[in-house]
Design a protein around this motif. Structure first.
Motif, mmCIF file in Angstrom:
data_model
loop_
_atom_site.group_PDB
_atom_site.id
_atom_site.type_symbol
_atom_site.label_atom_id
_atom_site.label_comp_id
_atom_site.label_asym_id
_atom_site.label_seq_id
_atom_site.Cartn_x
_atom_site.Cartn_y
_atom_site.Cartn_z
ATOM 1 N N ALA A 1 0.819 -1.210 0.000
ATOM 2 C CA ALA A 1 0.000 0.000 0.000
ATOM 3 C C ALA A 1 0.857 1.267 0.000
ATOM 4 N N GLY A 2 2.183 1.114 0.100
ATOM 5 C CA GLY A 2 3.071 2.261 0.136
ATOM 6 C C GLY A 2 3.337 2.784 1.538
ATOM 7 N N LEU A 3 2.839 2.069 2.555
ATOM 8 C CA LEU A 3 3.071 2.465 3.938
ATOM 9 C C LEU A 3 4.533 2.237 4.294
ATOM 10 N N VAL A 4 5.201 3.276 4.792
ATOM 11 C CA VAL A 4 6.601 3.149 5.183
ATOM 12 C C VAL A 4 6.672 2.322 6.457
ATOM 13 N N LEU A 5 7.413 1.228 6.381
ATOM 14 C CA LEU A 5 7.588 0.343 7.529
ATOM 15 C C LEU A 5 8.880 0.653 8.266
ATOM 16 N N TRP A 6 9.979 0.848 7.518
ATOM 17 C CA TRP A 6 11.279 1.124 8.118
ATOM 18 C C TRP A 6 12.081 2.048 7.213
ATOM 19 N N ASN A 7 12.885 2.891 7.844
ATOM 20 C CA ASN A 7 13.882 3.710 7.148
ATOM 21 C C ASN A 7 15.237 3.359 7.713
ATOM 22 N N ILE A 8 16.189 3.144 6.837
ATOM 23 C CA ILE A 8 17.569 2.935 7.255
ATOM 24 C C ILE A 8 18.359 4.095 6.681
ATOM 25 N N ASN A 9 18.995 4.871 7.551
ATOM 26 C CA ASN A 9 19.774 6.031 7.125
ATOM 27 C C ASN A 9 21.254 5.742 7.339
ATOM 28 N N ILE A 10 22.056 6.071 6.329
ATOM 29 C CA ILE A 10 23.485 5.796 6.373
ATOM 30 C C ILE A 10 24.219 7.122 6.189
ATOM 31 N N ASP A 11 25.034 7.478 7.160
ATOM 32 C CA ASP A 11 25.764 8.733 7.091
ATOM 33 C C ASP A 11 27.146 8.527 7.705
ATOM 34 N N ALA A 12 28.064 9.364 7.332
ATOM 35 C CA ALA A 12 29.413 9.292 7.887
ATOM 36 C C ALA A 12 29.976 10.698 7.989
ATOM 37 N N SER A 13 30.902 10.863 8.909
ATOM 38 C CA SER A 13 31.596 12.146 9.027
ATOM 39 C C SER A 13 33.053 11.876 9.340
ATOM 40 N N GLU A 14 33.888 12.825 8.989
ATOM 41 C CA GLU A 14 35.315 12.702 9.238
ATOM 42 C C GLU A 14 35.702 13.568 10.422
ATOM 43 N N SER A 15 36.579 13.038 11.236
ATOM 44 C CA SER A 15 37.130 13.829 12.326
ATOM 45 C C SER A 15 38.393 14.540 11.828
ATOM 46 N N ALA A 16 38.919 15.407 12.658
ATOM 47 C CA ALA A 16 40.156 16.091 12.312
ATOM 48 C C ALA A 16 41.271 15.073 12.055
ATOM 49 N N ALA A 17 41.320 14.016 12.868
ATOM 50 C CA ALA A 17 42.353 12.992 12.697
ATOM 51 C C ALA A 17 42.198 12.307 11.341
ATOM 52 N N GLY A 18 40.980 12.046 10.927
ATOM 53 C CA GLY A 18 40.746 11.422 9.625
ATOM 54 C C GLY A 18 41.146 12.328 8.481
ATOM 55 N N LEU A 19 40.854 13.618 8.621
ATOM 56 C CA LEU A 19 41.232 14.572 7.574
ATOM 57 C C LEU A 19 42.748 14.652 7.416
ATOM 58 N N SER A 20 43.479 14.468 8.517
ATOM 59 C CA SER A 20 44.945 14.553 8.451
ATOM 60 C C SER A 20 45.569 13.387 7.691
ATOM 61 N N LEU A 21 44.802 12.346 7.424
ATOM 62 C CA LEU A 21 45.327 11.172 6.713
ATOM 63 C C LEU A 21 45.249 11.309 5.198
ATOM 64 N N ARG A 22 44.632 12.334 4.741
ATOM 65 C CA ARG A 22 44.494 12.518 3.287
ATOM 66 C C ARG A 22 45.794 12.823 2.619
#
Length: 82
Positions: free
Chosen positions: A61-82
């Motif tokens: 019927a189009g009724l939303v049963l579940w939403n799965i949201n996927i997100d990520a963020s970088e920390s300062a330490a992660g940015l320094s690895l670029r």
């Protein structure tokens, strides 16, 4: 059996017009999680730096049963690895 539909949104929206017949709601939730994993596996570079991705699972019927949201963020330490 019930038919479930798995709609995804990354930088593009994909609407599931066919759906999948599954025996239990647990199977539908598992299928949604596996879909998220496959999406990330197939496009890891486009995931980083994009807007959050999502999978929405609906019934016939189009009724939303579940939403799965996927997100990520970088920390300062992660940015320094670029």
């Amino acid at each position: 059996m019930m038919r479930y539909f798995f709609h995804s949104e990354t930088d593009n929206r994909s609407t599931d017009g066919e759906g999948v017949e599954l025996d239990t709601p647990e199977q539908a939730r598992r299928e949604g999680i596996q879909m998220c994993a496959q999406m990330m596996h197939d496009a890891p570079k486009s995931f980083w730096g994009s807007r959050p991705w999502s999978v929405t699972i609906t019934d016939e019927a189009g009724l939303v049963l579940w939403n799965i949201n996927i997100d990520a963020s970088e920390s300062a330490a992660g940015l320094s690895l670029r």
